[in-house]
Design an enzyme around this catalytic site. Structure first.
Site, PDB file in Angstrom:
ATOM      1  N   LYS A 151       0.771  -1.177   0.081  1.00  0.00           N
ATOM      2  CA  LYS A 151       0.102  -0.011  -0.064  1.00  0.00           C
ATOM      3  C   LYS A 151       0.910   1.348  -0.107  1.00  0.00           C
ATOM      4  O   LYS A 151       1.792   1.497   0.626  1.00  0.00           O
ATOM      5  CB  LYS A 151      -0.959   0.100   1.070  1.00  0.00           C
ATOM      6  CG  LYS A 151      -1.863  -1.031   1.332  1.00  0.00           C
ATOM      7  CD  LYS A 151      -2.790  -0.812   0.225  1.00  0.00           C
ATOM      8  CE  LYS A 151      -4.231  -1.722   0.248  1.00  0.00           C
ATOM      9  NZ  LYS A 151      -5.310  -1.566  -0.647  1.00  0.00           N
ATOM     10  N   ASP A 180       0.066  -0.279  -4.694  1.00  0.00           N
ATOM     11  CA  ASP A 180      -1.525   0.047  -4.723  1.00  0.00           C
ATOM     12  C   ASP A 180      -1.707   1.311  -3.805  1.00  0.00           C
ATOM     13  O   ASP A 180      -1.569   1.667  -2.589  1.00  0.00           O
ATOM     14  CB  ASP A 180      -2.201  -0.920  -3.841  1.00  0.00           C
ATOM     15  CG  ASP A 180      -3.814  -0.622  -4.002  1.00  0.00           C
ATOM     16  OD1 ASP A 180      -4.263   0.328  -4.676  1.00  0.00           O
ATOM     17  OD2 ASP A 180      -4.585  -1.355  -3.285  1.00  0.00           O
ATOM     18  N   LYS A 253     -12.985  -7.484  -8.763  1.00  0.00           N
ATOM     19  CA  LYS A 253     -13.547  -7.981  -7.430  1.00  0.00           C
ATOM     20  C   LYS A 253     -14.971  -8.256  -7.373  1.00  0.00           C
ATOM     21  O   LYS A 253     -15.742  -7.534  -7.948  1.00  0.00           O
ATOM     22  CB  LYS A 253     -13.163  -6.682  -6.456  1.00  0.00           C
ATOM     23  CG  LYS A 253     -11.752  -6.396  -6.183  1.00  0.00           C
ATOM     24  CD  LYS A 253     -11.600  -5.166  -4.993  1.00  0.00           C
ATOM     25  CE  LYS A 253     -10.216  -5.161  -4.561  1.00  0.00           C
ATOM     26  NZ  LYS A 253     -10.314  -3.815  -3.774  1.00  0.00           N
TER      27      LYS A 253
END
Length: 344
Positions: A151, A180, A253
């Site tokens: 992240k 990300d 997703k």
């Protein structure tokens, strides 16, 4: 067809911090569907910002439960497009029921191959200090992962470059590294990030710009670091994303896209346009996580997917028949998702 809803609330072992929010628990509903001879199980776990709210999800499922006994499953699902988590719960339950009726794994029902499938997965490393980030990378290596997603975006770009540099130095050149940003950067910062991540062999940066900046993402492409889209898939038109060439990778997703069937459809459209799909979850319970595993199997072969999230939960909805072992998930071979419904 009868529908039963059961609410749940799953606490995370540690808060999951991204560039734009902190997630501490996952609240949702188990969706059970029944006919005279068969049963199926789904999960609706909304994530506001990506999907509808919990209250809207529950209301949509209650409306569907009232309508389904009268028939018209596909019509009911079509009316749930604006509540993707609710649609996911119902569509997964119906697909599970139908796959069990055919005595095939859900992946086969979704169009996958009959062979035994093993899905590589990545480890996700949160937004910690340099030391914490390297420690997490070392722990992932010890657990057998060879793909790490870090992240970024909550700190300055200089700090993120320092973190990723330390990870690359620690894990060596053979481990795949992803980042990300959760839409944290403006165009200038994102361009600088991709330039500075390139010497670190970062394979792609996920959602470098806000979800609505489709043109900006398209302009970032073409360099040594690929562009992946996640949140944009929840808010932007799929045809436009493909027409303008907004990404090299789509993070698919199922909970966000409205179900396993929709996730497979979007991923196949992406692949036809030269965009690589990666299947991921929204830190869901075991029911939805298994659905995502079967989606990945239906699309295989794939690169590492974002399915290693079970350890983020203090307690799950039930036993996991597809645990991560050495960075790999073995797809259950039983009918449906592979859960034993007698032990729900």
């Amino acid at each position: 067809m009868e529908v039963d809803l059961q609410p749940f609330d799953l606490e995370l072992a540690e808060p999951l911090r991204t560039a734009d929010r902190t997630i501490e628990h996952r609240r949702g509903l188990l969706v059970r569907v029944r006919t005279e001879k068969r049963r199926g199980l789904g999960e609706a776990t909304p994530l506001p910002g990506w999907t509808e709210s919990y209250d809207d999800c529950r209301a949509a499922l209650r409306r569907a439960a009232d309508r389904l006994p009268l028939g018209g499953t596909e019509d009911v699902l079509a009316e749930m497009a604006d509540t993707p988590a609710a649609r996911h719960g119902l569509s997964l339950a119906v697909a599970d029921l139908r796959a069990r009726g055919r005595s095939v794994p859900l992946s086969r029902h979704l169009g996958g191959a009959a062979r035994r499938q093993r899905i590589p997965v990545n480890a996700t490393i949160g937004d910690g200090s340099v030391t914490a980030t390297v420690d997490a990378a070392e722990a992932a290596l010890e657990e057998g992962f060879d793909c790490l997603k870090c992240k970024v975006g909550a700190r300055s770009l200089a700090e993120d470059v320092e973190r990723l540099s330390a990870v690359r130095e620690r894990v060596g050149p053979d481990v795949s590294l992803r980042a990300d940003a959760n839409g944290a950067w403006d165009r200038s910062t994102a361009a600088d990030a991709l330039e500075q991540f390139a010497p670190l062999s970062v394979s792609y940066v996920e959602q470098p710009l806000p979800a609505g900046d489709v043109t900006g993402h398209a302009k970032l492409r073409g360099g040594p670091v690929d562009v992946a889209l996640d949140e944009s898939l929840a808010s932007a038109d799929l045809d436009r994303l493909l027409d303008v060439g907004a990404a090299d990778v789509f993070i698919c997703k199922p909970m966000v896209l409205g179900g396993p069937d929709e996730a497979v459809r979007v991923a196949r459209r992406a692949r036809e346009s030269g965009v690589r799909p990666v299947v991921s979850t929204t830190v869901d319970g075991v029911v939805a996580r298994l659905g995502a595993v079967h989606v990945a199997a239906a699309l295989a072969p794939l690169g590492a997917c974002g399915l290693a999230t079970a350890d983020r939960l203090v307690e799950d909805l039930g036993p996991d028949p597809a645990p991560v072992v050495d960075g790999i998930v073995a797809v259950p071979r039983g009918a449906g998702t592979g859960l034993r419904l007698s032990e729900e």
